[in-house]
Design an enzyme around this catalytic site. Structure first.
Site, PDB file in Angstrom:
ATOM      1  CB  SER A  11      94.091  60.339  33.981  1.00 44.46           C
ATOM      2  OG  SER A  11      94.105  59.136  33.233  1.00 44.46           O
ATOM      3  N   GLY A  12      90.884  59.370  33.598  1.00 41.35           N
ATOM      4  CA  GLY A  12      89.912  59.236  32.517  1.00 41.35           C
ATOM      5  C   GLY A  12      90.495  58.456  31.354  1.00 41.35           C
ATOM      6  CB  VAL A  14      92.647  52.475  28.896  1.00 43.15           C
ATOM      7  CG1 VAL A  14      94.067  52.536  28.364  1.00 43.15           C
ATOM      8  CG2 VAL A  14      92.204  51.025  29.062  1.00 43.15           C
ATOM      9  CB  CYS A 100     103.573  66.854  36.063  1.00 42.23           C
ATOM     10  SG  CYS A 100     101.865  66.544  36.500  1.00 42.23           S
ATOM     11  N   GLY A 124      98.484  54.864  37.163  1.00 42.71           N
ATOM     12  CA  GLY A 124      98.509  53.962  36.010  1.00 42.71           C
ATOM     13  C   GLY A 124      99.814  53.993  35.247  1.00 42.71           C
ATOM     14  CB  CYS A 197      99.936  67.314  31.510  1.00 40.76           C
ATOM     15  SG  CYS A 197     101.591  67.693  32.079  1.00 40.76           S
TER      16      CYS A 197
END
Length: 359
Positions: A11-12, A14, A100, A124, A197
């Site tokens: 997702s970009g 951590v 989602c 994650g 989101c």
């Protein structure tokens, strides 16, 4: 493990970055995929999405794994966003993150993973899986209790869990950031995303008003006396204090007001004074659209713990399954601000049994 192919949703952030790194270190054949679920409609949001893609790409390059992008905006609109709007229009407060996960990450994305020839999907999320004695897969709380995300994953069934890896489920959040820093991942100090989101950090009211016409109406106290005006019932959630716009009501003490109930028929919001007002508490609820991780309820009637919102402490209760599949839940202690449209999720110790939508 050798040559087992894992496709990680990157997702970009951590958490997914470290998930990809750990899988690579464990010897899997890893590919990172960025899911685009929403067509940005303002500049700030576009910049933020572009940054996420750049970070996801940088992480994959740094780890040394292939990076791909997939566009699920059509699926998201049809299966998540339209449902979200229908629920708000009906005066309920839906949880799009749960939908989602159900419709996009563990359905559309899982199908895409099969197309890529992947053996497993990885995300994650702070959650774990465990093989039970009967051979079924259990959905288990993440080790970091404060970050556990099983509340959002209760719709996952056996087929999905058998194909899923949660690489950071057994790690504390602080340790995840540490691992990212030690391995020079650009996302090591990136702040966690908040908000829904597709709305991101934007003002919720402003966003919703673009899609749904709001009907203003009156705010009444519990005795039916008008004490203010509301901007549209869909903008308020049970237990809400901020943004009611009620201040200094004549002959009333200076005690905060809270949204207690929506009278949809008359377009009236009922508000009460005091955080612990009795009208804000209920000892029971009914839920529909049940999902059981094991494929069925543990019994027709059973005791367990439940949460009616994310991060709530587990609450002891009794669950009774009705013939139509809905459930009646009776809590040992009255619960504050039970909200129609949100989910109730059931647990026995650290195992998530499933959940349903509160009506």
């Amino acid at each position: 493990m050798e040559n087992k192919k894992v496709i990680v949703g990157i997702s970009g952030g951590v958490d997914s970055s470290v998930s990809a790194l750990l899988l690579k270190q464990q010897g899997y054949d890893v590919t990172g995929v960025f899911m685009k679920n929403w067509e940005e409609d303002d500049t700030d949001e576009f910049c933020s999405a572009e940054q996420d893609i750049a970070d996801a790409q940088a992480v994959c390059d740094s780890i040394g794994i292939p990076f791909k992008k997939i566009n699920f905006t059509a699926e998201y609109w049809d299966n998540v966003f339209e449902h979200f709007l229908i629920e708000y229009k009906a005066g309920r407060t839906p949880n799009p993150d749960i939908l989602c996960n159900k419709e996009i990450k563990f359905k559309a994305f899982l199908s895409y993973v099969h197309l890529l020839g992947g053996d497993y999907i990885a995300t994650g999320h702070y959650a774990q899986t465990r093989l039970a004695a009967d051979g079924s897969v259990q959905l288990v709380k993440g080790l970091d209790d404060n970050k556990d995300q099983t509340y959002f994953l209760y719709t996952l069934g056996q087929e999905q869990l058998r194909q899923t890896i949660f690489p950071i489920g057994n790690i504390e959040k602080s340790k995840v950031r540490e691992i990212a820093k030690e391995n020079n991942l650009v996302t090591f100090d990136k702040k966690d995303s908040t908000g829904i989101c597709f709305i991101g950090e934007r003002k919720f009211k402003e966003f919703l008003s673009k899609y749904l016409p709001a009907q203003k109406g009156e705010i009444h106290d519990e005795n039916g006396i008008k004490i203010g005006m509301h901007d549209g019932l869909m903008y308020y959630t049970i237990g809400q204090r901020q943004g009611l716009g009620i201040g200094g009501v004549k002959d009333r003490p200076e005690v905060p007001w809270f949204a207690a109930k929506k009278d949809l028929e008359n377009n009236v919001l009922i508000a009460v004074q005091g955080h612990d007002h009795p009208l804000l508490f209920k000892q029971s609820l009914q839920a529909i659209e049940l999902s059981w991780v094991a494929g069925m309820a543990p019994a027709d009637k059973f005791r367990c713990a439940a949460k009616v919102r994310y991060r709530q402490k587990d609450q002891s209760c009794e669950v009774e399954v009705n013939q139509d599949g809905s459930v009646n839940v009776t809590f040992d202690q009255p619960q504050r601000a039970i909200t129609p449209g949100q989910s109730v999720v059931f647990y026995i110790d650290d195992v998530c049994l499933g959940g349903g939508v509160i009506i």
